[in-house]
Write a protein that holds these residues in place. Structure first.
Motif, short mmCIF file in Angstrom:
data_model
loop_
_atom_site.label_atom_id
_atom_site.label_comp_id
_atom_site.label_asym_id
_atom_site.label_seq_id
_atom_site.Cartn_x
_atom_site.Cartn_y
_atom_site.Cartn_z
N SER A 211 8.82 -12.37 6.63
CA SER A 211 8.36 -12.95 7.89
C SER A 211 7.55 -14.19 7.59
O SER A 211 6.91 -14.29 6.53
CB SER A 211 7.52 -11.94 8.67
OG SER A 211 7.00 -12.53 9.85
N ASP A 212 7.57 -15.14 8.49
CA ASP A 212 6.74 -16.33 8.36
C ASP A 212 5.33 -16.11 8.89
O ASP A 212 4.48 -17.00 8.77
CB ASP A 212 7.39 -17.50 9.11
CG ASP A 212 8.71 -17.92 8.47
OD1 ASP A 212 8.85 -17.74 7.24
OD2 ASP A 212 9.58 -18.43 9.20
N MET A 213 5.08 -14.96 9.48
CA MET A 213 3.79 -14.66 10.10
C MET A 213 3.02 -13.68 9.22
O MET A 213 3.54 -12.64 8.82
CB MET A 213 4.01 -14.05 11.49
CG MET A 213 4.90 -14.88 12.40
SD MET A 213 5.44 -13.96 13.86
CE MET A 213 3.87 -13.60 14.63
N ASN A 214 1.76 -14.03 8.93
CA ASN A 214 0.91 -13.10 8.20
C ASN A 214 0.64 -11.85 9.03
O ASN A 214 0.73 -10.72 8.54
CB ASN A 214 -0.42 -13.76 7.83
CG ASN A 214 -0.32 -14.56 6.55
OD1 ASN A 214 0.70 -14.53 5.87
ND2 ASN A 214 -1.36 -15.29 6.23
N PHE A 215 0.24 -12.07 10.26
CA PHE A 215 -0.12 -10.98 11.14
C PHE A 215 0.72 -11.10 12.42
O PHE A 215 1.18 -12.18 12.75
CB PHE A 215 -1.62 -11.01 11.46
CG PHE A 215 -2.48 -10.84 10.23
CD1 PHE A 215 -2.64 -9.60 9.65
CD2 PHE A 215 -3.10 -11.94 9.66
CE1 PHE A 215 -3.41 -9.45 8.51
CE2 PHE A 215 -3.88 -11.78 8.52
CZ PHE A 215 -4.03 -10.54 7.95
N PRO A 216 0.93 -9.98 13.10
CA PRO A 216 0.33 -8.67 12.92
C PRO A 216 0.86 -7.94 11.71
O PRO A 216 1.95 -8.21 11.21
CB PRO A 216 0.68 -7.93 14.21
CG PRO A 216 1.92 -8.60 14.68
CD PRO A 216 1.79 -10.04 14.30
N CYS A 217 0.04 -7.00 11.23
CA CYS A 217 0.41 -6.17 10.09
C CYS A 217 1.57 -5.25 10.48
O CYS A 217 1.67 -4.80 11.62
CB CYS A 217 -0.80 -5.33 9.67
SG CYS A 217 -0.52 -4.22 8.29
N SER A 218 2.45 -5.00 9.54
CA SER A 218 3.61 -4.16 9.83
C SER A 218 3.87 -3.21 8.68
O SER A 218 3.27 -3.32 7.60
CB SER A 218 4.84 -5.02 10.11
OG SER A 218 5.08 -5.92 9.05
N VAL A 219 4.78 -2.28 8.90
CA VAL A 219 5.14 -1.28 7.90
C VAL A 219 6.66 -1.24 7.81
O VAL A 219 7.35 -1.21 8.83
CB VAL A 219 4.61 0.12 8.28
CG1 VAL A 219 5.04 1.16 7.24
CG2 VAL A 219 3.11 0.11 8.43
#
Length: 865
Positions: A211-219
């Motif tokens: 992903s290009d996005m740091n957040f939101p955190c994912s699993v």
């Protein structure tokens, strides 16, 4: 209608059973839970409406406590083709008294969820979501093609009408293709999962989610094909393998772990970001307060690529073994060439090893002019004085490189006298060495009648002979204790470590929690129960080269002992005194570094990082002791003192890892101890061990500085030692200031940097003083120095690539993961293992060979610095 008849029969005869067809057991469950069928109390009348529904159609409807709607869907399922089905729900009303319950009934599973969906975060904080999307699990079918039915039941206990939207659609690209990237969007209430089937000939794959996005955190999670699929933040960790991620995530999946030859790739966005190192949200004002989660949608892409095959494993292992066996071969060739050179020299210049320099007509070679030492410290041997006194015109002899002459009769008498002297010395030595209970503390062999040791050690220019007066057998036993102690430490240290890392690996394999270990997941090749076999294999160099160094030291030890047995004067009275105990300890420490580094890389994390660094501290300490021992054999630290100091270093390392992060008090205490230890060690080195370390040491230091330097304005007596110690104090005080100001998170590496800086400083001082004293460095030692310096440079480059870091969260550590760069099997850190093991081996060879030029120089002409 069936539910209505169920209700009527129950209403007419409350004691009679409610019969229903066995194939509709789920309707019975709905009857019991929603209408009270089978209970003793009579529920309220609820109208049930069933509607035939179609895919990709949005249904807007209203539900209350008095009505229930059932949407009936059907679709054709093929054994050779898998289609995903996704149910999306929106609740349009706000401020609901009761949520809407959605129950999806399938052939082999029941999925239920409420809207608004309440997800809990840290400290039981509640986050409501009005838009929910869930993918239905797809149980395998045995028939070539069949029609399956499923129902979506909508109900609520709210008396007010609640508007909702329902849409059921097919998921495009539900089955992932090898090496084909697929993009999608996920959120906490709209998790996504996809199916992957192992193609023929592929036994291991790597699932990469980016992903290009740091957040939101994912699993991301890997689960077997079964129902239900655990795809919510509060249950995704129940089965399978999983890991948190920000930008990168990668899991290696093996066919043998999935009997169906397929698995689900599940991606869930977490309700909070603390697990990925994000900010900690505020506490709710009330325990039942709902918190607006905001927009937590995340765009990701997933790709599944085949992992390496068995051929790459074999090539990687052969490459690793080939590199280090080549050092064995090279060492063997050098040893053969050296033996050939020695034998040829003996044939051309016969010089029996048991003859003294006077008998051969030569003094031990000492052609050096000692720079600043030449005018004060040079002393001639008794043989040289005798030869000088008896020199005449027509005979031969050598005084250093200058020819001198002596009379034949006097020369012959002198030879006889030397032979008698040698015989007496030999008898005395044999008697002395025959004592079975000689201990270092029983007596001191320093000739106190002629010269007190306090006077000798405070001379302006010391020679090695001044600090090599103790019995050789006593010193040999003293330094052998280093080897036996480190061997004992290694056994007691390694066994619990091995047991612990096996437990770590077992926990990872059983729980599937891949946040426990900080691997480079993009280049982690499993083998058996090990998750990253390549990181373990690359540590083989430490063990093999450590063993090779022990063999080299053993050969030198045997050659030296043979020379001592035949009373070779060069071995007895020339060169740096040969004590091999510290060399044996260094080789053992290098082997243990490889073993413990391999154990650390079984499951690298912040709780076991000291396994990887403990013997690095020991190697640095032993190298410094060996450098000091070369010129100070009588006053070097005992093994017990040395290992006690190293134990204190490891103790502070553990404290720093546990308490050092952001703890100002700890850093102040450590900096004070660091500076005081530097001052005390400097004083001990400056006064050559003739300084008492007790409670009054600081008072005496201040007094001497005042009387000798301030009041008399006199310079230091030992300028060279003072230069080294001043530079050492500047370096150590600077490192202490840096630690106090910056307070680095990686305290273990900071402590190791202190040890390495001091070792390099002392080594540079030794080389400079050796050259300044007129000594030279032989070709082999010079090649080792240059080769080792180059290898260390490349090794440090790969070390600072930082493929993972336990100082951050597992998700943040994975942002640094990179693909393999060598043979598709080894990553940057593996190359660091290769190069650093070679560099350490080369450093040991430098210490072993750097003073070979002094093997024929008398010890009273070798200066101490």
């Amino acid at each position: 209608m069936l539910l209505r008849s169920c209700w009527k029969s129950r209403h007419k005869n409350s004691s009679g059973p409610c019969w229903i067809q066995p194939g509709l057991a789920a309707l019975l469950w709905l009857c019991v839970t929603q209408l009270g069928c089978g209970s003793g109390a009579v529920g309220e009348t609820k109208s049930v409406v069933q509607k035939d529904a179609e895919f990709d159609v949005t249904y807007n409807d209203t539900v209350t406590s008095e009505n229930q709607t059932i949407y009936a869907f059907n679709h054709t399922v093929s054994r050779n083709r898998t289609e995903g089905v996704r149910v999306s729900v929106d609740v349009l009303s706000q401020g609901l008294e009761s949520p809407i319950l959605f129950v999806v009934r399938q052939k082999q599973a029941v999925l239920s969820f409420q809207v608004p969906l309440i997800l809990r975060g840290l400290y039981q904080r509640k986050y409501p979501y009005n838009h929910v999307g869930r993918t239905l699990c797809q149980p395998p079918t045995r028939a070539l093609s069949e029609t399956q039915y499923f129902f979506v039941d909508v109900s609520t206990l709210s008396s007010q009408g609640t508007n909702f939207q329902l849409r059921v659609s097919r998921v495009e690209s539900f089955t992932l293709q090898t090496d084909k990237k697929f993009s999608f969007t996920a959120s906490p209430s709209q998790p996504q999962y996809f199916k992957y089937v192992f193609p023929d000939g592929v036994d291991t794959v790597i699932v990469k989610v980016n992903s290009d996005m740091n957040f939101p955190c994912s699993v991301m999670s890997i689960q077997d094909i079964q129902c239900p699929v655990y795809d919510l933040d509060n249950n995704v960790a129940f089965i399978g393998m999983y890991q948190t991620m920000t930008k990168k995530g990668a899991i290696t999946v093996q066919r043998k772990d999935f009997p169906s030859n397929s698995f689900y790739v599940v991606v869930v966005v977490k309700t909070e970001d603390e697990a990925c190192g994000g900010p900690l949200r505020f506490y709710p004002l009330r325990p039942d307060e709902l918190i607006d989660a905001g927009n937590r949608s995340k765009i990701l892409d997933v790709v599944v690529t085949p992992a390496i095959n068995s051929k790459v494993y074999v090539m990687g292992m052969l490459f690793c073994l080939g590199i280090f066996f080549s050092f064995y071969l090279l060492t063997f060739l050098v040893a053969c060439l050296d033996n050939k050179r020695v034998n040829k020299k003996r044939e051309l210049f016969p010089n029996p090893a048991d003859m003294s320099p006077a008998e051969t007509g030569k003094t031990p070679a000492s052609p050096y002019e000692y720079g600043s030492f030449a005018d004060n410290g040079s002393t001639l041997s008794s043989e040289a004085i005798t030869d000088s006194a008896t020199s005449t015109d027509n005979n031969y002899g050598y005084m250093g490189q200058e020819p001198f002459k002596r009379r034949p009769i006097l020369n012959h008498l002198h030879h006889i006298a030397v032979r008698i002297e040698r015989s007496l010395d030999s008898v005395g030595r044999s008697r002395q060495e025959s004592l079975s209970s000689v201990e270092e503390d029983d007596y001191d062999t320093l000739d106190d009648i002629n010269s007190d040791k306090n006077i000798v050690r405070t001379k302006k220019f010391l020679c090695v002979s001044d600090l090599a007066r103790k019995d050789k057998r006593v010193l040999s036993k003293k330094y052998q204790i280093y080897f036996w102690n480190i061997s004992t430490i290694a056994v007691f240290y390694a066994l619990p470590v091995i047991q612990l890392v096996i437990t770590y690996q077992t926990v990872v394999n059983v729980t599937g929690n891949q946040d426990i270990c900080y691997y480079n997941f993009l280049c982690a090749h499993p083998l058996g129960a090990l998750s990253a076999f390549n990181n373990i294999l690359s540590n083989l160099g430490y063990v093999m080269l450590g063993l090779l160094f022990l063999l080299i030291v053993l050969k030198r030890d045997i050659v030296h002992n043979r020379a001592m047995v035949r009373n070779d004067l060069n071995a007895l009275e020339c060169g740096i005194p040969k004590h091999f105990g510290l060399f044996y300890a260094m080789g053992t420490a290098l082997m243990m570094e490889g073993l413990l580094s391999a154990c650390y890389h079984v499951c690298p994390n912040y709780t076991n990082f000291q396994f990887d660094t403990s013997f690095m501290y020991m190697i640095a300490g032993l190298c410094m002791l060996k450098l000091y021992q070369k010129r100070h054999p009588d006053i070097n630290a005992s093994a017990y003192t040395a290992y006690a100091c190293l134990a204190a270093v490891i103790f502070f390392s553990v404290l720093g890892v546990v308490f050092g992060k952001g703890n100002t008090v700890f850093w102040i205490i450590f900096s004070v101890i660091h500076i005081l230890a530097t001052l005390l060690l400097s004083t001990q080195l400056y006064y050559m061990g003739r300084w008492r370390l007790d409670s009054g040491v600081l008072r005496r230091m201040v007094y001497i500085i005042y009387t000798d330097s301030i009041r008399q304005c006199s310079g230091p007596m030992y300028i060279d030692r003072m230069v080294l110690l001043v530079m050492g104090n500047i370096v150590n005080w600077s490192l202490a200031a840096y630690g106090l100001i910056e307070r680095p998170n990686d305290f273990a590496s900071y402590l190791l940097a202190i040890a390495i800086c001091n070792l390099l400083l002392y080594f540079a001082f030794y080389i400079i003083m050796k050259l300044r004293s007129g000594e030279r460095i032989k070709c082999l030692a010079l090649v080792c120095i240059l080769f080792t310096a180059v290898v260390w440079g490349f090794a440090l480059y790969f070390f600072f690539q930082g493929l993972s870091t336990w100082q951050k969260t597992p998700a943040e550590s994975r942002e640094h993961n990179r693909d393999c760069i060598l043979l598709l099997f080894f990553d940057d850190h593996d190359i660091w293992h290769f190069l650093s093991s070679i560099a350490m081996f080369g450093s040991f060879l430098v210490l072993l060979t750097m003073d070979d030029d002094l093997d024929t120089v008398q010890r009273d002409k070798i200066y101490v610095f």
